[in-house]
Design a protein around this motif. Structure first.
Motif, mmCIF file in Angstrom:
data_model
loop_
_atom_site.group_PDB
_atom_site.id
_atom_site.type_symbol
_atom_site.label_atom_id
_atom_site.label_comp_id
_atom_site.label_asym_id
_atom_site.label_seq_id
_atom_site.Cartn_x
_atom_site.Cartn_y
_atom_site.Cartn_z
ATOM 1 N N GLU A 135 -107.432 34.122 -35.446
ATOM 2 C CA GLU A 135 -106.771 34.942 -36.456
ATOM 3 C C GLU A 135 -107.611 35.163 -37.713
ATOM 4 N N GLY A 136 -108.724 34.483 -37.822
ATOM 5 C CA GLY A 136 -109.506 34.562 -39.049
ATOM 6 C C GLY A 136 -110.585 35.617 -39.063
ATOM 7 N N SER B 96 -103.125 39.895 -44.147
ATOM 8 C CA SER B 96 -104.448 39.301 -44.341
ATOM 9 C C SER B 96 -104.707 38.226 -43.290
ATOM 10 N N ASN B 97 -105.978 37.846 -43.170
ATOM 11 C CA ASN B 97 -106.321 36.772 -42.239
ATOM 12 C C ASN B 97 -105.567 35.493 -42.579
ATOM 13 N N ARG C 215 -102.025 35.605 -41.290
ATOM 14 C CA ARG C 215 -101.953 35.472 -39.829
ATOM 15 C C ARG C 215 -102.227 34.029 -39.406
#
Length: 445
Positions: free
Chosen positions: A168-169, A296-297, A300
């Motif tokens: 997710e990043g 945003s990361n 998430r």
């Protein structure tokens, strides 16, 4: 913000930075002390069976069967590999397991502190990282690293966290080297602990939410194959667990809610479910309204961390509802709650930033109070954890000295006759002959 304003803001925050660094240093030192003081080097409980499993390896030489044999729905190749390494090369110390647990907890704390710092507005980056690290290094979590039979929970959790952060990043969709590493981390996680299988639906949900069909397909395909292989040969145990949950659905739900209240569940086993219910409601609402396709990361990642813990709570409800006293959720699961706690922190940080901009002094006071409370709580928890380690070491030492009591069936091994044979052979083979902090007066009489 002008340069002078930034200078004033930094000067006004200097005391909070000093407090943050001071409390974090104290917290880290206390965690290291707890690891040292609570460590148990003598084998007991499940490890008595694992030693026999190692003896079977010496007899048949079947490394595949040794590493991948199912154990209560788990497959523990990292645990069994470290046990073999320890006995074959160090004469049985349990130190490799404890070191691996300490490294796992430290790595998880580092990852989560890093993500919390990135999710925070700049003035809150250091306090956010400190709080995340504190949540990951609570004494009840360090206890898992210090207790060889619980180290697998740290192995699974750190790799599951890594899988979520990697998946997710990033900024890209579809497959990439980062996403491939996430899939590998998810596989490694479940080979540390079966509860980490909960990371697969989390990864799938992330792909579905972003409508990233390539990634979703890869997760579903590889996940289905891996979970199928993982569950092969465990049909009877799986069926028994699900049957218990069907027979006692309210107990399974109650257990899951108590689980979500860890590590504070023992304050009141009868009412802990209310805290778990509140945590579940807030967490599910947060995931529903945050972490969408344009999030945003950090959002998430936070939502993925929260969902992972919810998945392990559901697994605990399914797997333990038929156990004696199922609502008394063991403290050893606390490490699996860390993703939920830090995920919630990450989602709260933007609101903390708004409070900081509106009333900086009040926000600083709230942050300082949170840091002090976390440090104070951990000090109390550390005392209890060290006492638990002393109790186990004392019970094992007393048993090996020939004393017997009813509590030893809980603290040492359910079958005391079998335990006697195992310890006698360990003594003959000069294995596992060392222990830390053993006080004869602490042994049960």
């Amino acid at each position: 913000m002008t340069a002078s304003a930034r200078g004033e803001d930094r000067a006004a925050s200097a005391w909070l930075e000093r407090l943050t660094l001071g409390l974090l240093a104290f917290y880290l030192a206390l965690s290291a002390y707890v690891l040292w003081r609570a460590a148990v080097l003598a084998p007991y409980s499940d490890e008595i069976d694992w030693i026999q499993h190692w003896r079977d390896l010496k007899a048949n030489g079947d490394w595949t069967g040794y590493l991948l044999a199912p154990v209560n729905l788990h497959r523990l190749p990292w645990m069994f590999g470290l046990i073999a390494l320890d006995i074959d090369n160090l004469g049985g110390t349990n130190i490799p397991l404890i070191v691996s647990g300490a490294f796992s907890v430290a790595a998880m704390a580092w990852m989560l502190a890093r993500e919390a710092a990135w999710a925070a507005p700049p003035p809150l980056a250091a306090p956010a990282a400190a709080v995340a690290a504190m949540l990951a290094l609570m004494a009840g979590i360090v206890l898992d690293a210090a207790t060889p039979i619980c180290v697998n929970y740290t192995h699974g959790t750190v790799c599951a966290v890594a899988a979520i952060v990697l998946a997710e990043g990033g900024v890209e969709d579809g497959l990439s080297w980062r996403r491939a590493a996430a899939l590998l981390a998810a596989i490694i996680a479940a080979l540390g602990d079966a509860a980490a299988l909960a990371v697969w639906p989390v990864l799938a949900f992330g792909g579905l939410r972003r409508r990233d069909w390539t990634w979703l397909s890869a997760v579903l395909l590889l996940g289905a194959v891996f979970i199928g292989l993982y569950a092969s040969g465990q049909g009877a145990q799986t069926a028994s667990s699900t049957h218990s949950a069907r027979q006692h659905p309210l107990t399974a739900l109650h257990l899951s809610l108590n689980y979500l209240a860890l590590p504070w569940v023992r304050l009141s086993l009868g009412w802990a479910w209310l805290g778990g219910l509140a945590i579940a409601a807030v967490g599910l609402a947060a995931v529903a309204f945050r972490g969408g396709p344009r999030a945003s990361n950090a959002e998430r990642i936070a939502c993925g961390l929260i969902l992972f813990t919810f998945g392990t709570a559901a697994m605990a409800g399914l797997g333990r509802s038929g156990q004696p006293d199922p609502l008394n959720v063991p403290l050893r699961y606390s490490v699996l709650l860390t993703p939920l706690h830090v995920g919630g922190l990450m989602l709260a940080l933007p609101y903390a930033g708004q409070l900081w901009r509106k009333n900086r002094s009040f926000a600083q006071g709230v942050i300082a109070a949170a840091l002090v409370l976390l440090a104070a709580q951990n000090t109390v928890m550390a005392v209890k954890v060290i006492e638990a380690g002393d109790m186990v070491r004392g019970a094992v030492a007393a048993f090996r000295d020939g004393r017997r009591s009813s509590e030893m069936t809980t603290l040492v091994y359910p079958d005391l006759a079998r335990a006697t044979r195992v310890y006698d052979r360990l003594d003959r083979d000069d294995l596992f002959q060392h222990e830390l902090h053993l006080k004869p007066q602490a042994r049960p009489r």
